[in-house]
Design a protein around this motif. Sequence first.
Motif, PDB file in Angstrom:
ATOM      1  N   PRO A 141      42.778  21.063 -30.181  1.00 38.61           N
ATOM      2  CA  PRO A 141      41.647  20.986 -29.240  1.00 38.61           C
ATOM      3  C   PRO A 141      40.774  19.731 -29.393  1.00 38.61           C
ATOM      4  N   HIS A 142      40.756  19.086 -30.553  1.00 40.58           N
ATOM      5  CA  HIS A 142      39.889  17.924 -30.759  1.00 40.58           C
ATOM      6  C   HIS A 142      40.679  16.624 -30.913  1.00 40.58           C
ATOM      7  N   ALA A 143      41.955  16.685 -30.653  1.00 41.92           N
ATOM      8  CA  ALA A 143      42.799  15.498 -30.808  1.00 41.92           C
ATOM      9  C   ALA A 143      42.569  14.539 -29.646  1.00 41.92           C
ATOM     10  N   ARG A 144      42.916  13.279 -29.869  1.00 43.11           N
ATOM     11  CA  ARG A 144      42.759  12.272 -28.827  1.00 43.11           C
ATOM     12  C   ARG A 144      43.964  11.344 -28.852  1.00 43.11           C
ATOM     13  N   TYR A 145      44.245  10.757 -27.696  1.00 41.98           N
ATOM     14  CA  TYR A 145      45.346   9.799 -27.617  1.00 41.98           C
ATOM     15  C   TYR A 145      45.032   8.597 -28.488  1.00 41.98           C
ATOM     16  N   ASP A 146      46.049   8.009 -29.048  1.00 40.96           N
ATOM     17  CA  ASP A 146      45.898   6.871 -29.937  1.00 40.96           C
ATOM     18  C   ASP A 146      46.935   5.832 -29.511  1.00 40.96           C
ATOM     19  N   VAL A 147      46.472   4.695 -28.975  1.00 41.08           N
ATOM     20  CA  VAL A 147      47.360   3.637 -28.491  1.00 41.08           C
ATOM     21  C   VAL A 147      47.419   2.533 -29.533  1.00 41.08           C
ATOM     22  N   THR A 148      48.605   2.279 -30.042  1.00 43.96           N
ATOM     23  CA  THR A 148      48.802   1.203 -31.002  1.00 43.96           C
ATOM     24  C   THR A 148      49.476   0.056 -30.265  1.00 43.96           C
ATOM     25  N   ARG A 149      48.785  -1.085 -30.179  1.00 47.92           N
ATOM     26  CA  ARG A 149      49.249  -2.228 -29.389  1.00 47.92           C
ATOM     27  C   ARG A 149      49.769  -3.345 -30.292  1.00 47.92           C
ATOM     28  N   SER A 150      50.690  -4.114 -29.753  1.00 41.25           N
ATOM     29  CA  SER A 150      51.212  -5.274 -30.481  1.00 41.25           C
ATOM     30  C   SER A 150      50.176  -6.394 -30.483  1.00 41.25           C
ATOM     31  N   ASP A 151      50.385  -7.368 -31.360  1.00 37.33           N
ATOM     32  CA  ASP A 151      49.510  -8.537 -31.400  1.00 37.33           C
ATOM     33  C   ASP A 151      49.527  -9.246 -30.043  1.00 37.33           C
ATOM     34  N   GLU A 152      50.697  -9.386 -29.461  1.00 40.95           N
ATOM     35  CA  GLU A 152      50.814 -10.045 -28.153  1.00 40.95           C
ATOM     36  C   GLU A 152      49.996  -9.312 -27.094  1.00 40.95           C
ATOM     37  N   HIS A 153      50.051  -7.996 -27.103  1.00 41.57           N
ATOM     38  CA  HIS A 153      49.292  -7.208 -26.125  1.00 41.57           C
ATOM     39  C   HIS A 153      47.790  -7.356 -26.371  1.00 41.57           C
TER      40      HIS A 153
END
Length: 188
Positions: A141-153
């Motif tokens: 219920p308290h989780a959130r999306y986590d986006v891990t981006r590349s250095d280029e991005h």
Amino acid sequence: EPSQRLLEAGRAARPQLQLGAALDGGAGVGRVTKHVLLRRCERVTLVEPCERWLKQSRRYLGNKRSQRCEFVRARLEAHAPPRAAFDLVWVQWCLQYLIDAHVVAALQNLAASLRPHGVLVLKENRPPADVGFRVDVPDGPHARYDVTRSDEHHRWLFRCAGLAVEHWELCDGSGEAAAWVLSASASG
């Protein structure tokens, strides 16, 4: 110590950088403020969306340190700090919770808050070398999306926000995190 060295790299890139006022974006309980920013800066503004964490940061910093701070409850992507108010903006492990459009909006607002020789320091996780970016799907219920981006991005997002990379480094030997020292670009 690694954060102190990163700050010194930022100062080396910008010798005219003064460290009077700093903003700690996504400050949480104030760990970066206590161990990095207040050691070098006169005043720190902590921006944090969670009221409970802001209250905890006051306790964590203690009365004497808290007197040198301002506590602002706001989401980083929606907060528009005063223009040209800060010498240093520090954002650590926060952009991973924002979509690209919100990252660009946050970075543009934070860049506008920098004084002429100011810098913005970012630390974020990195995906494995063979992955452009990764999205961890929340669970519970308290989780959130986590986006891990590349250095280029990340660098593309920085350019979209009108920021230039002054310094870049890996935060540890594993390569799982990176740090950037950014400034407002001439074309931004």
